[in-house]
Design an enzyme around this catalytic site. Structure first.
Site, PDB file in Angstrom:
ATOM      1  N   HIS A 182       0.929  -1.221   0.020  1.00 49.27           N
ATOM      2  CA  HIS A 182      -0.006  -0.166  -0.045  1.00 49.27           C
ATOM      3  C   HIS A 182       0.913   1.215  -0.070  1.00 49.27           C
ATOM      4  O   HIS A 182       0.811   2.116  -0.800  1.00 49.27           O
ATOM      5  CB  HIS A 182      -1.037  -0.038   1.242  1.00 49.27           C
ATOM      6  CG  HIS A 182      -2.095   0.886   1.144  1.00 49.27           C
ATOM      7  ND1 HIS A 182      -2.981   1.146   2.133  1.00 49.27           N
ATOM      8  CD2 HIS A 182      -2.075   2.064   0.480  1.00 49.27           C
ATOM      9  CE1 HIS A 182      -3.703   2.115   1.834  1.00 49.27           C
ATOM     10  NE2 HIS A 182      -3.138   2.582   0.727  1.00 49.27           N
ATOM     11  N   GLU A 201       0.681   7.629  -3.403  1.00 45.50           N
ATOM     12  CA  GLU A 201       1.220   7.363  -2.194  1.00 45.50           C
ATOM     13  C   GLU A 201       2.653   8.391  -2.108  1.00 45.50           C
ATOM     14  O   GLU A 201       2.955   8.960  -0.951  1.00 45.50           O
ATOM     15  CB  GLU A 201       1.835   6.091  -2.151  1.00 45.50           C
ATOM     16  CG  GLU A 201       0.589   4.850  -1.999  1.00 45.50           C
ATOM     17  CD  GLU A 201      -0.016   5.094  -0.727  1.00 45.50           C
ATOM     18  OE1 GLU A 201       0.598   5.287   0.318  1.00 45.50           O
ATOM     19  OE2 GLU A 201      -1.310   5.337  -0.859  1.00 45.50           O
ATOM     20  N   HIS A 257       2.260  11.182   0.771  1.00 41.50           N
ATOM     21  CA  HIS A 257       2.812  10.799   2.089  1.00 41.50           C
ATOM     22  C   HIS A 257       4.396  10.869   1.837  1.00 41.50           C
ATOM     23  O   HIS A 257       5.131  11.697   3.120  1.00 41.50           O
ATOM     24  CB  HIS A 257       2.744   9.252   2.218  1.00 41.50           C
ATOM     25  CG  HIS A 257       1.255   8.771   2.371  1.00 41.50           C
ATOM     26  ND1 HIS A 257       0.408   9.319   3.634  1.00 41.50           N
ATOM     27  CD2 HIS A 257       0.460   7.961   1.712  1.00 41.50           C
ATOM     28  CE1 HIS A 257      -0.603   8.884   3.406  1.00 41.50           C
ATOM     29  NE2 HIS A 257      -0.751   8.106   2.442  1.00 41.50           N
TER      30      HIS A 257
END
Length: 321
Positions: A89, A170, A174
């Site tokens: 993930h 992602e 992040h």
């Protein structure tokens, strides 16, 4: 967390730091081999006390997160799941108190479908505009990291979308919120997007340390469409492997909404789908020297009744040969 750390974190959050977590950070120095490694979320892990490129000072509670999907929705395009392995993930930089921020540098926003579409997830946040440029996989190819791209295509698969959408999400949401991935950390000869491949390589380094499928199988827990499992058994198998109990995430119906759980007070969900491994990290996040730690909040949203959690087999035709 010390009072000093709490004041610092609140100050940075209230300022809505964007476009480089620490404005004015120089591209000089950052020779991390000369710096004693500092553990994230310790009292020393804050700007002014340590080089922010050499210790994680912003998102010090690091999560390596994984999916268990049973299909990709793009099998006809050749997008398949790996055998006997959970998929990546991401790698997330939570604040030390378990809260988090997102999309910290809108100049490095490559997500074609931002979620949420503001930096705070509320109308008060800055709008995160969808990326309309080349797929983020082109950045990997530019640096000729074909081996990295091949690994990502196999182990970092999207669901109902091209995998590169997930990679771009992602990174943009992040990676930009880690202090050690600030572009200034790469020096005055920084090549645009080099931190992108660095981040993806780092995510994989953490992922390879937590073989969820293997640890569950060693505990007698394998995918099945016929047998449900007890949450306690899942937790026991994973604690044996990791040293701490990770966050175990479930989706699907709540147990007391199923025929088996009718009348029960257990409202946990019943389909095993995610795993979040929590770390504090020593030195640069890129070094992958994580110290396992406990989840910051509840360790699960899954049902706790015996046999209530289903770890379903993957769909025929969805797994790579």
């Amino acid at each position: 967390m010390s009072a000093a750390r709490q004041v610092l974190a609140l100050a940075l959050f209230s300022q809505g730091v964007l476009g480089g977590l620490y404005p004015g950070l120089s591209t000089a120095n950052h020779t991390c081999s000369l710096v004693e490694p500092v553990l994230s979320c310790s009292d020393k892990a804050q700007p002014g006390l340590v080089d922010t490129c050499c210790a994680e000072t912003y998102g010090g509670l690091v999560l390596q997160t994984q999916f268990w999907n049973t299909y990709t929705g793009r099998e006809s395009k050749g997008q398949l799941l790996p055998q006997d392995s959970w998929t990546i993930h991401g790698l997330w930089p939570d604040f030390c108190n378990g809260s988090y921020t997102q999309y910290c540098d809108l100049k490095r926003q490559y997500d074609p479908e931002p979620s949420p579409n503001t930096t705070t997830g509320t109308p008060a946040g800055k709008v995160v505009k969808p990326w309309e440029g080349k797929p983020i996989s082109h950045f990997i190819k530019h640096f000729r990291k074909y081996d990295l791209l091949a690994y990502m295509e196999k182990h970092w698969t999207g669901l109902n979308q091209p995998s590169w959408y997930l990679w771009a999400h992602e990174f943009s949401k992040h990676a930009t919120c880690f202090s050690t991935f600030d572009t200034e950390c790469y020096g005055p000869e920084y090549a645009r997007h080099e931190e992108v491949t660095d981040f993806f390589s780092t995510v994989i380094a953490y992922y390879q340390k937590v073989p969820t499928f293997k640890w569950l199988a060693e505990g007698g827990i394998t995918p099945s469409n016929k047998t449900g499992y007890a949450l306690a058994d899942l937790q026991g198998a994973l604690q044996t492997g990791f040293g701490k109990v990770p966050y175990i995430g479930c989706s699907g119906p709540r147990y007391n909404e199923t025929a088996a759980g009718k009348g029960s007070k257990d409202n946990g969900k019943t389909v095993l789908s995610e795993m979040w491994y929590y770390y504090h990290v020593l030195g640069r996040v890129q070094n992958a020297q994580g110290i396992p730690t406990d989840p910051s909040g509840s360790p699960t949203n899954c049902a706790k009744a015996p046999g209530a959690v289903w770890y379903y087999e993957r769909t025929p035709g969805s797994v790579a040969a």
